[in-house]
Scaffold this motif. Structure first.
Motif, PDB file in Angstrom:
ATOM      1  N   LYS A  74     -39.620  20.361 -32.353  1.00 43.62           N
ATOM      2  CA  LYS A  74     -39.228  19.420 -31.305  1.00 43.62           C
ATOM      3  C   LYS A  74     -38.367  20.120 -30.261  1.00 43.62           C
ATOM      4  O   LYS A  74     -37.447  20.859 -30.608  1.00 43.62           O
ATOM      5  N   GLN A  75     -38.696  19.855 -29.005  1.00 49.33           N
ATOM      6  CA  GLN A  75     -38.064  20.565 -27.884  1.00 49.33           C
ATOM      7  C   GLN A  75     -36.840  19.794 -27.388  1.00 49.33           C
ATOM      8  O   GLN A  75     -36.728  19.494 -26.198  1.00 49.33           O
ATOM      9  N   ASN A  76     -35.949  19.481 -28.293  1.00 47.83           N
ATOM     10  CA  ASN A  76     -34.820  18.628 -27.938  1.00 47.83           C
ATOM     11  C   ASN A  76     -33.569  19.380 -27.546  1.00 47.83           C
ATOM     12  O   ASN A  76     -32.572  18.776 -27.184  1.00 47.83           O
ATOM     13  N   GLU A  81     -36.456  25.146 -27.140  1.00 48.59           N
ATOM     14  CA  GLU A  81     -37.327  25.418 -25.999  1.00 48.59           C
ATOM     15  C   GLU A  81     -37.506  26.921 -25.833  1.00 48.59           C
ATOM     16  O   GLU A  81     -38.588  27.400 -25.497  1.00 48.59           O
TER      17      GLU A  81
END
Lengths: 202, 198
Positions: A74-76, A81
């Motif tokens: 997850k790119q949270n 990222e």
């Protein structure tokens, strides 16, 4: 440093993978390879791991591994990222491999993870309980992310956390100081690899 | 069997008015009758006394929801039934324990079946140096079973007290003790546990 009983200690080597600290790795632009060199982190950890194995202290490799394309990562947060964006730490690639000199030895343990914290959704805690561990020696990279988070969790989970000042590296000395002189205060004991090896009792 | 007091904790799980009381929210399920018929509450109280006398920790685990059950998801029938019956609400008679804590006892609140889920139980057991957990309380097939399973997975030795656990019927009790907890927990009666605590 207070004595460390080898019978109730373990050492983790976290994220010392090519992408994390080696020239040509995915995050080389961050300055991490240069800082790893100035810290002499690979050699210091290699020596401490040798002393640990000799004293009967289990050595546990914790590796950040994602599948191709980082599915499910997850790119949270920017860190995640970065991992996906740089196509870093992909299983089977050179970047995900342990750095030269820190390959697992017979009897070592290997834990895979895909977040910062070495405990998060891994079997690290179960392994440490099974090994009867009370003191966790933490080495690896990067000091401000995986190392700090793992040390904090270790403290919360009831372990005595010991962080190796010259067995950890990050992106530069300022960041290293922020971790060791501020963040880890009241959380972990900080000492050099030599001090830690010298504290092995019996 | 030998239970070292310094390494053994008693978990008294969900022994609250709503779960086992004659006027509790779930009395019609048969739970209150089962508990009364089998003397479960009295035996749990006797276990707690024996643990305290031996210097072993007694931990009360209570299921507590807030008023309106606003903070509890209703993703399973068990949670829906608690909300629908407006059971186990903080501050109400139904949420009160039927085996009261004594000075020095530890209390853990939970909102799920497992006593370990989102609670401080594991931290407290580690802090107390416990390696073995003795589980009594209600209901055998839900909170007790799940707590035993999590305890086993987390590295504790789990003991389930066969005559100090209550559920809604004999069939359910047998399903838990004779099937579900096989190879997960050791079965022992309250008398056996007390005699082993030395």
């Amino acid at each position: 440093m207070d004595a460390i009983d080898p019978k109730s200690a373990a050492m983790i080597i976290q994220d010392l993978q090519n992408d994390v600290i080696i020239d040509g790795g995915a995050f080389a632009d961050s300055g991490a390879p240069a800082h790893a060199k100035s810290q002499n982190v690979v050699e210091n950890v290699r020596k401490l791991a040798g002393a640990a194995r000799k004293a009967g202290v289990p050595v546990i490799h914790v590796w950040y591994i994602v599948e191709q394309g980082a599915p499910g990562l997850k790119q949270n947060a920017p860190l995640f990222e970065g991992v996906k964006g740089a196509n870093a730490l992909v299983r089977g690639t050179w970047g995900a491999a342990a750095v030269d000199g820190l390959e697992p030895q017979d009897g070592d343990h290997i834990i895979e993870k895909m977040r910062m914290n070495g405990f998060y959704e891994t079997r690290l805690d179960i392994l440490l309980r099974g090994l009867g561990v009370e003191t966790l020696i933490i080495t690896g990279a990067w000091t401000n992310m995986s190392i700090e988070h793992t040390a904090r969790h270790a403290a919360d989970a009831g372990y005595r956390a010991v962080v190796a000042s010259d067995g950890t590296s990050t992106v530069d000395d300022d960041w290293q100081r922020a971790a060791l002189e501020y963040a880890m205060t009241n959380v972990a004991t900080v000492g050099t690899c030599d001090e830690i090896a010298g504290a092995f009792s019996g | 069997m030998r239970l070292e007091p310094a390494r053994t904790a008693l978990l008294v799980i969900d022994l609250q008015n709503d779960t086992v009381g004659a006027d509790g929210a779930f009395a019609s399920s048969g739970a209150a009758a089962f508990a009364a018929e089998h003397g479960v509450v009295e035996r749990a109280a006797r276990l707690a006394d024996a643990f305290r006398a031996a210097g072993a920790p007694v931990i009360h685990v209570w299921h507590i929801d807030e008023r309106g059950h606003v903070d509890s998801t209703r993703n399973a029938e068990l949670y829906r039934s608690i909300a629908d019956a407006d059971a186990l609400v903080r501050g109400t008679w139904g949420a009160e324990p039927v085996v009261g804590p004594a000075p020095g006892d530890v209390v853990v609140e939970k909102q799920r079946m497992s006593s370990f889920n989102s609670t401080t139980l594991d931290t407290k057991l580690r802090g107390l140096g416990a390696r073995t957990v003795v589980c009594c309380g209600a209901w055998t097939n839900w909170a007790v079973e799940h707590t035993c399973r999590d305890a086993a997975d987390l590295g504790y030795e789990a003991i389930v007290v066969t005559d100090a656990t209550a559920t809604i019927s004999e069939e359910f009790q047998r399903a838990a003790l004779d099937y579900a907890l096989t190879t997960v927990a050791t079965r022992a009666t309250a008398d056996e546990v007390i005699a082993s605590l030395r």
